[in-house]
Enzyme design. Structure first.
Site, mmCIF file in Angstrom:
data_model
loop_
_atom_site.group_PDB
_atom_site.id
_atom_site.type_symbol
_atom_site.label_atom_id
_atom_site.label_comp_id
_atom_site.label_asym_id
_atom_site.label_seq_id
_atom_site.Cartn_x
_atom_site.Cartn_y
_atom_site.Cartn_z
ATOM 1 N N THR A 246 0.772 -1.265 -0.003
ATOM 2 C CA THR A 246 0.001 -0.065 -0.059
ATOM 3 C C THR A 246 0.850 1.171 0.028
ATOM 4 O O THR A 246 0.511 2.375 -0.645
ATOM 5 C CB THR A 246 -0.930 0.057 1.087
ATOM 6 O OG1 THR A 246 -1.038 -1.367 1.634
ATOM 7 C CG2 THR A 246 -2.230 0.490 1.096
ATOM 8 N N ARG B 16 8.397 -2.087 1.819
ATOM 9 C CA ARG B 16 8.591 -1.578 3.407
ATOM 10 C C ARG B 16 9.153 -3.092 3.643
ATOM 11 O O ARG B 16 8.749 -4.052 3.811
ATOM 12 C CB ARG B 16 7.272 -1.277 4.155
ATOM 13 C CG ARG B 16 7.675 -1.048 5.224
ATOM 14 C CD ARG B 16 6.519 -0.461 6.076
ATOM 15 N NE ARG B 16 5.879 0.785 5.490
ATOM 16 C CZ ARG B 16 4.718 1.208 5.611
ATOM 17 N NH1 ARG B 16 4.148 0.969 6.805
ATOM 18 N NH2 ARG B 16 4.468 2.442 5.136
ATOM 19 N N SER C 47 7.115 5.008 7.387
ATOM 20 C CA SER C 47 5.860 5.422 8.156
ATOM 21 C C SER C 47 6.148 5.406 9.629
ATOM 22 O O SER C 47 6.866 5.882 10.117
ATOM 23 C CB SER C 47 4.742 5.209 7.373
ATOM 24 O OG SER C 47 3.530 5.917 7.878
ATOM 25 N N HIS C 48 5.079 4.865 10.068
ATOM 26 C CA HIS C 48 4.998 4.852 11.628
ATOM 27 C C HIS C 48 5.682 3.447 12.053
ATOM 28 O O HIS C 48 5.631 3.244 13.133
ATOM 29 C CB HIS C 48 3.438 4.641 12.038
ATOM 30 C CG HIS C 48 2.743 3.648 10.963
ATOM 31 N ND1 HIS C 48 2.319 3.808 9.710
ATOM 32 C CD2 HIS C 48 2.336 2.380 11.421
ATOM 33 C CE1 HIS C 48 1.802 2.678 9.185
ATOM 34 N NE2 HIS C 48 1.891 1.903 10.361
ATOM 35 N N ASP D 107 3.084 10.768 12.780
ATOM 36 C CA ASP D 107 3.615 9.712 12.728
ATOM 37 C C ASP D 107 5.242 9.747 12.138
ATOM 38 O O ASP D 107 5.670 11.158 11.936
ATOM 39 C CB ASP D 107 3.199 8.695 11.822
ATOM 40 C CG ASP D 107 3.145 8.889 10.417
ATOM 41 O OD1 ASP D 107 3.152 10.116 10.201
ATOM 42 O OD2 ASP D 107 3.088 7.989 9.693
ATOM 43 N N ASP E 284 6.817 9.706 9.136
ATOM 44 C CA ASP E 284 6.813 10.574 8.147
ATOM 45 C C ASP E 284 5.994 11.879 8.069
ATOM 46 O O ASP E 284 6.006 12.370 7.076
ATOM 47 C CB ASP E 284 6.956 9.783 6.888
ATOM 48 C CG ASP E 284 5.525 8.885 6.773
ATOM 49 O OD1 ASP E 284 4.973 8.787 7.562
ATOM 50 O OD2 ASP E 284 5.161 8.773 5.423
ATOM 51 N N ASP F 10 2.609 11.971 7.973
ATOM 52 C CA ASP F 10 1.302 12.031 7.371
ATOM 53 C C ASP F 10 0.130 11.931 8.195
ATOM 54 O O ASP F 10 -0.763 11.934 7.593
ATOM 55 C CB ASP F 10 1.475 11.292 5.879
ATOM 56 C CG ASP F 10 1.580 10.079 6.152
ATOM 57 O OD1 ASP F 10 2.104 9.374 7.218
ATOM 58 O OD2 ASP F 10 1.843 9.193 5.278
ATOM 59 N N ARG F 11 0.537 11.233 9.321
ATOM 60 C CA ARG F 11 -0.626 10.832 10.291
ATOM 61 C C ARG F 11 -0.937 11.748 11.250
ATOM 62 O O ARG F 11 0.160 12.430 11.618
ATOM 63 C CB ARG F 11 -0.321 9.493 10.676
ATOM 64 C CG ARG F 11 -0.587 8.196 9.865
ATOM 65 C CD ARG F 11 -0.296 6.987 10.510
ATOM 66 N NE ARG F 11 -0.538 6.048 9.599
ATOM 67 C CZ ARG F 11 -0.744 4.941 9.818
ATOM 68 N NH1 ARG F 11 -0.738 4.454 11.174
ATOM 69 N NH2 ARG F 11 -1.056 3.551 8.836
ATOM 70 N N THR G 192 -8.824 0.767 1.167
ATOM 71 C CA THR G 192 -7.803 1.507 1.906
ATOM 72 C C THR G 192 -6.828 2.109 1.218
ATOM 73 O O THR G 192 -6.438 1.381 0.389
ATOM 74 C CB THR G 192 -7.470 0.504 3.044
ATOM 75 O OG1 THR G 192 -8.694 -0.095 3.708
ATOM 76 C CG2 THR G 192 -6.318 0.754 3.909
ATOM 77 N N SER H 269 -7.408 5.472 10.053
ATOM 78 C CA SER H 269 -6.093 5.168 10.468
ATOM 79 C C SER H 269 -5.172 6.386 10.800
ATOM 80 O O SER H 269 -3.876 6.415 10.432
ATOM 81 C CB SER H 269 -5.218 4.328 9.451
ATOM 82 O OG SER H 269 -5.341 4.806 8.233
ATOM 83 N N LYS I 273 -2.134 12.195 2.804
ATOM 84 C CA LYS I 273 -2.376 12.816 3.892
ATOM 85 C C LYS I 273 -1.282 13.722 4.796
ATOM 86 O O LYS I 273 -0.262 13.441 4.293
ATOM 87 C CB LYS I 273 -2.943 11.528 4.727
ATOM 88 C CG LYS I 273 -1.922 10.506 5.163
ATOM 89 C CD LYS I 273 -2.553 9.373 5.579
ATOM 90 C CE LYS I 273 -1.422 8.230 5.887
ATOM 91 N NZ LYS I 273 -1.884 6.867 5.619
ATOM 92 N N ARG J 212 -7.014 -6.585 11.052
ATOM 93 C CA ARG J 212 -7.699 -5.459 11.518
ATOM 94 C C ARG J 212 -9.131 -5.704 11.592
ATOM 95 O O ARG J 212 -9.785 -6.288 10.746
ATOM 96 C CB ARG J 212 -7.395 -4.230 10.631
ATOM 97 C CG ARG J 212 -6.048 -3.953 10.662
ATOM 98 C CD ARG J 212 -5.667 -2.607 10.335
ATOM 99 N NE ARG J 212 -4.424 -2.312 9.452
ATOM 100 C CZ ARG J 212 -3.220 -2.293 10.325
ATOM 101 N NH1 ARG J 212 -3.389 -2.375 11.784
ATOM 102 N NH2 ARG J 212 -2.000 -1.819 9.693
#
Ligand code: G1P
Ligand code: ZN
Length: 545
Positions: free
Chosen positions: A19, A23, A114-115, A279, A281, A283-284, A346, A367, A378, A498
């Site tokens: 997504t 990673r 990311s996170h 987060d 990077d 974006d959250r 998603t 999320s 985002k 999830r």
């Protein structure tokens, strides 16, 4: 400049982007030629490489600087004219998206997982973004993956002097110009165009203690400049503001579990009026008020309902979009405003088409992701500033804004339960069993109600007509509640299940329940039906949001 053609003994077979790009563990990325293989494939696939401009930067995690160096040398080897990168290589995902757009670059390569935790024992990632500033579409990521499978060699300029990322300026790698800029400036200017900094500054300089947790990740320098610099909040407002290669050993995911220190400050009666975190990077975002956690689905709904309070959205919204697992709180607001609301799979890339086509202005995911047409990712700090803008205009506590919202639109009780690092076989076994059961579930009793629809979510893009299927198992109950199950596409250890739970109470109902209690019967019923405890061996979820 001399360019080397480095042969690969054999191609890597595990470079399929998920997504949010490729990673993997940092160790995996240190395997000789591993990073180079993926970058080679990307540079062979991205349109416009010869003579183009590429934006490169990352969230500062372990491996960031080395990757920037490698990408610059490979960009030189492929005839790219200019790489725009940043001091320290620090560039948040939203700032990268903006830079790609404002520099009319062919795209960008963002170095981040990311996170996910960072460091030598953590994760690393490479995301490829397109010329619109958003995550590359599946056609591109599939093509990159296909290239990696048949790669025999890669092209890289021989090292000259090491890159100097310490201060702004221009350097050359052969014919390539590497332009190092301050990664914060352009982003801050964009925020100043969207929000009323005078009004927010007035709020933050009044008796309004706020805590922002950068989680030792990329937003530290941005948040310090914005909150403590331009808006005049007291020093110390930004916590953990220095980006570290291992995020201080933390897990830079802004939720109640991983940002628990911040949550304790706001929920534990310390006198803070507003709290937020972003987060790895950037974006959250997580939004908290005094004694009040704003779930991200509600946050999107509140921003939608109050959008015209911000100068950048004063003319109203074209529409909104949310990902399927996100609660329908925004739908209800969109209906009241008479604007369209889209339900997408998603992942941020599905919003990109709607944004590019002007069909929506705001979008978000459960999320902790919220964004708008200002970029194609985002944007964590944007969401924080949007909330501050609303608070500056309304001068009410966050908890009252929420209570008023629910008493107008009703409340979508909502929770996500994550079961992390399940052995892959157990997770897929559980999921596939449920998937096969779907047709037989329609009409069956569930949590004292009845299952009206049971399906695997599929989406036809309203802009380009493309179909995306297999996006999550949905049980829609007759009175509007629902349970959704998905397997994560971003985890790196085992599998993550999830479970998303949602139940709507109209404005006349009980609006002040604890979400876990309000959803208790759904939680029990899905556990029994999907045999979650039994098959995962886990007594409770790893993370409850
Ligand atoms: C997760 C989130 C999803 C988000 C993605 C990238 O993906 O659930 O909403 O778009 O991270 O930030 P997942 O691990 O669920 O596939
Ligand atoms: Zn992120």
């Amino acid at each position: 400049m001399s360019v080397q053609h480095v042969s690969l003994a054999q191609p890597f077979t595990d470079q399929k982007p998920g997504t949010s790009g490729l990673r993997k563990s940092s160790r995996q990325f240190e395997t000789p030629h591993y990073l180079e293989s993926f970058i080679e494939a990307a540079l062979q696939v991205i349109p416009g490489v010869a003579g183009g401009t590429l934006v490169v930067g990352g969230d500062g995690r372990y491996g960031n600087r080395r990757a920037i160096e490698v990408i610059c040398r490979m960009a030189a080897g492929h005839g790219i004219a200019r790489v725009v990168t940043t001091t320290g290589g620090i560039l948040s995902t939203p700032a990268a998206s903006h830079l790609i757009r404002s520099r009319q670059a062919i795209g960008g390569i963002i170095l981040s997982a990311s996170h996910n935790p960072g460091g030598p024992d953590g994760d690393f990632g490479v995301k490829v973004n397109g010329a619109n500033g958003g995550p590359a579409p599946e056609s591109i990521t599939d093509a990159i993956y296909a290239q990696t499978l048949q790669l025999e060699s890669y092209r890289i300029a021989n090292p000259s002097a090491p890159l100097d990322l310490n201060s702004p300026g221009e350097q050359r790698v052969g014919d390539l110009v590497v332009e190092v800029i301050d990664g914060v400036d352009d982003y801050v200017a964009l925020m100043q165009r969207l929000f009323d900094f005078d009004a927010i500054g007035e709020l933050l300089r009044s008796d309004f203690p706020m805590a922002f947790d950068a989680m030792h990740a990329v937003t530290g320098p941005y948040a310090t400049r914005i909150f403590e610099g331009l808006l005049g909040a007291p020093a110390g407002t930004v916590r953990n503001g220095i980006p570290l290669e291992d995020f201080g050993g933390g897990h830079p995911d802004p939720n109640l579990t991983y940002a628990h220190e911040l949550a304790a400050l706001l929920l534990g009666g310390e006198g803070y009026r507003f709290g937020a975190a972003c987060d790895g990077d950037g974006d959250r975002n997580m939004i908290l008020g005094q004694g009040c956690f704003v779930n991200p689905s509600d946050s999107l709904a509140v921003l939608t309902a109050n959008a015209t309070l911000a100068p950048g959205y004063a003319d109203g919204l074209a529409g909104v979009a949310r990902s399927m697992p996100t609660s329908a709180a925004a739908d209800v607001v969109a209906q009241a405003l008479g604007i369209p609301c889209f339900e997408t799979p998603t992942g941020w890339k599905f919003f990109g088409n709607l944004l590019d086509a002007g069909r929506i202005t705001l979008c978000g995911e459960e999320s902790f992701g919220t964004g708008s047409n200002h970029i194609r990712e985002k944007d964590g700090l944007w969401a924080v500033l949007f909330w501050l803008q609303i608070l500056a205009k309304r001068r009410e506590p966050v908890s009252r804004i929420m209570a008023e919202h629910w008493s107008r639109f009703g409340r979508h009780y909502y929770s996500r339960h994550d079961y992390e690092a399940i052995p892959s076989e157990a997770a897929h076994g559980l999921y596939n069993r449920m998937k096969e059961m779907l047709p037989s579930l329609v009409g069956q009793p569930f949590a004292g109600r009845s299952i009206a629809t049971a399906d695997d979510f599929a989406y036809t893009d309203p802009v380009d007509g493309s179909l995306t299927s297999g996006q999550g198992l949905r049980l829609l109950l007759d009175e509007g509640s629902r349970v959704v199950m998905r397997l994560s596409g971003t985890g790196t250890q085992g599998a993550t299940l999830r479970v998303y739970l949602e139940s709507y109470v109209p404005s006349s109902g009980d609006l002040q329940q604890d979400p876990q209690a309000a959803l208790g019967d759904l939680i029990n019923a899905i556990d029994v039906l999907a045999e979650i405890k039994q098959r995962t061996g886990m007594e409770r979820p790893t993370v409850i949001t």
